[in-house]
Design a protein around this motif. Structure first.
Motif, PDB file in Angstrom:
ATOM      1  N   SER A  13      17.848  14.426  52.731  1.00 13.28           N
ATOM      2  CA  SER A  13      18.231  13.022  52.897  1.00 13.28           C
ATOM      3  C   SER A  13      18.346  12.302  51.549  1.00 13.28           C
ATOM      4  O   SER A  13      19.266  11.526  51.331  1.00 13.28           O
ATOM      5  CB  SER A  13      17.215  12.298  53.776  1.00 13.28           C
ATOM      6  N   HIS A  14      17.374  12.557  50.633  1.00 10.66           N
ATOM      7  CA  HIS A  14      17.407  11.869  49.329  1.00 10.66           C
ATOM      8  C   HIS A  14      17.684  12.841  48.189  1.00 10.66           C
ATOM      9  O   HIS A  14      17.408  12.563  47.033  1.00 10.66           O
ATOM     10  CB  HIS A  14      16.109  11.092  49.107  1.00 10.66           C
ATOM     11  N   ARG A  43      30.582   6.766  61.581  1.00 12.50           N
ATOM     12  CA  ARG A  43      29.189   7.187  61.751  1.00 12.50           C
ATOM     13  C   ARG A  43      28.225   6.213  61.077  1.00 12.50           C
ATOM     14  O   ARG A  43      27.102   6.021  61.518  1.00 12.50           O
ATOM     15  CB  ARG A  43      28.981   8.597  61.177  1.00 12.50           C
ATOM     16  N   ARG A  49      21.754  -0.475  62.428  1.00 14.27           N
ATOM     17  CA  ARG A  49      21.485   0.491  61.364  1.00 14.27           C
ATOM     18  C   ARG A  49      20.614  -0.142  60.281  1.00 14.27           C
ATOM     19  O   ARG A  49      20.603  -1.358  60.112  1.00 14.27           O
ATOM     20  CB  ARG A  49      22.802   0.996  60.720  1.00 14.27           C
ATOM     21  N   ARG A  52      19.673   1.820  54.436  1.00 12.30           N
ATOM     22  CA  ARG A  52      20.310   2.961  53.752  1.00 12.30           C
ATOM     23  C   ARG A  52      21.839   2.882  53.847  1.00 12.30           C
ATOM     24  O   ARG A  52      22.553   3.259  52.921  1.00 12.30           O
ATOM     25  CB  ARG A  52      19.819   4.278  54.376  1.00 12.30           C
ATOM     26  N   ASP A  84      21.996   7.262  47.068  1.00 15.12           N
ATOM     27  CA  ASP A  84      20.584   6.889  46.918  1.00 15.12           C
ATOM     28  C   ASP A  84      19.815   7.885  46.032  1.00 15.12           C
ATOM     29  O   ASP A  84      18.693   7.589  45.613  1.00 15.12           O
ATOM     30  CB  ASP A  84      19.936   6.815  48.322  1.00 15.12           C
ATOM     31  N   SER A 134      15.636  14.578  58.610  1.00 10.11           N
ATOM     32  CA  SER A 134      16.266  13.258  58.708  1.00 10.11           C
ATOM     33  C   SER A 134      17.669  13.356  59.304  1.00 10.11           C
ATOM     34  O   SER A 134      18.409  14.302  59.035  1.00 10.11           O
ATOM     35  CB  SER A 134      16.360  12.638  57.313  1.00 10.11           C
ATOM     36  N   ALA A 135      18.000  12.329  60.069  1.00 10.33           N
ATOM     37  CA  ALA A 135      19.345  12.265  60.661  1.00 10.33           C
ATOM     38  C   ALA A 135      20.424  12.081  59.599  1.00 10.33           C
ATOM     39  O   ALA A 135      21.607  12.072  59.909  1.00 10.33           O
ATOM     40  CB  ALA A 135      19.405  11.131  61.671  1.00 10.33           C
ATOM     41  N   ARG A 136      20.006  11.975  58.363  1.00  4.54           N
ATOM     42  CA  ARG A 136      20.980  11.929  57.276  1.00  4.54           C
ATOM     43  C   ARG A 136      21.920  13.138  57.308  1.00  4.54           C
ATOM     44  O   ARG A 136      23.080  13.065  56.940  1.00  4.54           O
ATOM     45  CB  ARG A 136      20.214  11.884  55.940  1.00  4.54           C
ATOM     46  N   THR A 138      23.322  14.414  59.650  1.00  2.00           N
ATOM     47  CA  THR A 138      24.453  14.283  60.570  1.00  2.00           C
ATOM     48  C   THR A 138      25.705  13.768  59.847  1.00  2.00           C
ATOM     49  O   THR A 138      26.797  13.830  60.410  1.00  2.00           O
ATOM     50  CB  THR A 138      24.110  13.360  61.773  1.00  2.00           C
ATOM     51  N   ARG A 311      11.665   3.257  55.581  1.00  2.00           N
ATOM     52  CA  ARG A 311      12.938   2.631  55.982  1.00  2.00           C
ATOM     53  C   ARG A 311      13.656   3.457  57.045  1.00  2.00           C
ATOM     54  O   ARG A 311      13.804   4.674  56.916  1.00  2.00           O
ATOM     55  CB  ARG A 311      13.809   2.539  54.724  1.00  2.00           C
ATOM     56  N   SER A 312      14.114   2.775  58.065  1.00  2.00           N
ATOM     57  CA  SER A 312      14.761   3.504  59.153  1.00  2.00           C
ATOM     58  C   SER A 312      15.711   2.582  59.908  1.00  2.00           C
ATOM     59  O   SER A 312      15.832   1.403  59.583  1.00  2.00           O
ATOM     60  CB  SER A 312      13.687   4.057  60.084  1.00  2.00           C
ATOM     61  N   ASP A 313      16.365   3.123  60.915  1.00  2.61           N
ATOM     62  CA  ASP A 313      17.257   2.316  61.755  1.00  2.61           C
ATOM     63  C   ASP A 313      16.471   1.771  62.945  1.00  2.61           C
ATOM     64  O   ASP A 313      15.529   2.410  63.411  1.00  2.61           O
ATOM     65  CB  ASP A 313      18.400   3.179  62.303  1.00  2.61           C
TER      66      ASP A 313
HETATM   67  C1  EPS Z   1      20.362   8.207  57.941  1.00  2.00           C
HETATM   68  C2  EPS Z   1      19.749   8.173  56.735  1.00  2.00           C
HETATM   69  C3  EPS Z   1      18.308   7.960  56.633  1.00  2.00           C
HETATM   70  C4  EPS Z   1      17.802   7.074  57.767  1.00  2.00           C
HETATM   71  C5  EPS Z   1      18.233   7.550  59.139  1.00  2.00           C
HETATM   72  C6  EPS Z   1      19.629   8.017  59.203  1.00  2.00           C
HETATM   73  O1  EPS Z   1      18.146   7.378  55.379  1.00  2.00           O
HETATM   74  P1  EPS Z   1      16.774   6.773  54.790  1.00  2.00           P
HETATM   75  O2  EPS Z   1      15.697   7.662  55.317  1.00  2.00           O
HETATM   76  O3  EPS Z   1      16.950   6.826  53.315  1.00  2.00           O
HETATM   77  O4  EPS Z   1      16.732   5.361  55.318  1.00  2.00           O
HETATM   78  O5  EPS Z   1      18.313   5.781  57.631  1.00  2.00           O
HETATM   79  O6  EPS Z   1      17.425   8.609  59.538  1.00  2.00           O
HETATM   80  C7  EPS Z   1      16.434   8.389  60.422  1.00  2.00           C
HETATM   81  C8  EPS Z   1      16.286   7.263  61.047  1.00  2.00           C
HETATM   82  C9  EPS Z   1      15.538   9.493  60.669  1.00  2.00           C
HETATM   83  O7  EPS Z   1      14.564   9.301  61.431  1.00  2.00           O
HETATM   84  O8  EPS Z   1      15.761  10.533  60.123  1.00  2.00           O
HETATM   85  C10 EPS Z   1      21.794   8.451  58.049  1.00  2.00           C
HETATM   86  O9  EPS Z   1      22.507   8.689  57.065  1.00  2.00           O
HETATM   87  O10 EPS Z   1      22.301   8.376  59.189  1.00  2.00           O
END
Ligand code: EPS
Length: 353
Positions: A13-14, A43, A49, A52, A84, A134-136, A138, A311-313
């Motif tokens: 993710s990072h 997406r 959201r 991020r 990021d 992480s859903a990153r 996707t 940080r999350s959605d």
């Molecule tokens: C995501 C990127 C992630 C999360 C989210 C989806 O980035 P960061 O962790 O830096 O905020 O925002 O992933 C999740 C919520 C999770 O639980 O994994 C993206 O690119 O879709």
């Protein structure tokens, strides 16, 4: 499994970037970064959201397998750079000398991969699990699916998706306020969506072997998207409540063609497409990273604790629907390549027509 269109993805993710190598694409199909980037933008969108998405503007770089806008038959490599990463370079460093505890954590997030992942791979720092689960990831899966989608369009197969429910709300007017409420409470929300594929040829998939049934393949592809807990084909959930005379889609002749007035089967009968629209429904659980933390265990001393927050959605159902479209595109393209065979556009199109 029976694969012609295969791909592998990597990336954290990072970390620096997300990568995919796609193998099995015939030559002569049009692939454009513009098409892929539009799907990546879709997406990234949707109400709810997190921050991020303000940092990233996902764009793909195609580094192999395409020349002058068309596939060559060689593996296609896709790369998405994480903007990021510049804020995480030291935390995500591959070098031993950079080792630090700055962003490590030990408090499991219930619902996430943290607990089982840490035991499976013997990690003390749960960041090692978070980064890949992480859903990153996707984002790169959507890019691969966009390649498949662009090729499917060359067979006149098109898709769209729609959010049907957020939390308990099914009235679209209430979606945003429901998400705002959850956000204010430090909570998260799931929901339900549908993906539709139109203009399907008859006979993709098979009734012959369990692992070639198209409904099974689609269910696997959608179920394996992070946070998906149920997949339904057509009127699947209610199939058990209806009588045979109510559920099955009767057939009629109109202008020398077979037509149906209903589509409870969701376009699949006997593990094969039947020419009706494919209709796939899926339920997404609420994202397990909550600002108002859940009760959990701290793996460092096995004490009772509050879950790690990062940080999350608040809600990512709309984005998830786009990811599901992409996943299904990969399954369908694989079936097209298996059925119509060939190594080049011309050969496949001849078989298709
Ligand atoms: C995501 C990127 C992630 C999360 C989210 C989806 O980035 P960061 O962790 O830096 O905020 O925002 O992933 C999740 C919520 C999770 O639980 O994994 C993206 O690119 O879709």
């Amino acid at each position: 499994m029976y694969e012609k269109f295969r791909f592998l993805t990597s990336g954290e993710s990072h970390g620096k970037c997300l990568t995919a190598i796609i193998e099995g694409l015939p030559s002569g199909f049009e692939i454009t970064p513009d098409f892929i980037n539009k799907e990546l933008q879709r997406r990234q969108g949707g109400y709810g959201r997190g921050d991020r998405m303000k940092i990233e503007s996902d764009t793909v770089e195609i580094t192999s397998g395409v020349r002058f806008g068309k596939t060559t038959g060689a593996p296609v490599t896709l790369v998405i750079y994480n903007k990021d990463y510049e804020n995480w370079e030291k935390v995500m460093s591959i070098y031993k000398e950079d080792e630090n505890n700055e962003k490590s954590f030990t408090k499991y997030r219930p619902g996430h991969a943290d607990y089982a992942g840490s035991i499976k791979y013997n990690h003390k720092d749960l960041r090692n699990i978070l980064e890949r689960s992480s859903a990153r990831k996707t984002a790169i899966e959507t890019a691969v699916g966009a390649v498949a989608k662009q090729i499917l369009e060359q067979f006149n197969i098109h898709s769209y998706s729609k959010v049907l429910q957020i939390g308990t709300k099914i009235n679209k007017e209430e979606f945003h306020s429901e998400i705002d409420k959850a956000k204010a409470e430090g909570d998260t929300l799931g929901g339900r969506f549908v993906v539709v594929y139109e203009n399907m040829p008859v006979g993709l998939g098979s009734y012959v072997h369990w692992d070639r049934m198209l409904d099974g393949r689609i269910a696997q592809a959608v179920m394996s998207i992070p946070a998906i807990k149920a997949v339904e084909i057509g009127n699947g959930e209610h199939a058990c409540e209806l009588q045979g005379s109510e559920f099955h889609d009767e057939m009629f002749i109109e202008n020398d063609k077979i037509v149906r007035e209903t589509n409870n089967a969701g376009g699949i009968e006997g593990g094969m497409t039947n020419g009706e629209n494919l209709e796939i429904f899926a339920s997404m659980k609420p994202i397990p990273t909550l600002r108002k933390p859940l009760r959990t265990v701290d793996s460092s001393d096995m004490s009772q604790a509050e879950a790690h927050f990062e940080r999350s959605d608040t809600c990512a159902v709309e984005a998830c629907a786009v990811v599901a479209e992409a996943r299904i595109a990969c399954v369908l393209l694989n079936e097209i390549l298996l059925k119509y065979g060939g190594d080049s556009f011309d050969e496949i199109m001849k078989n298709f027509s």
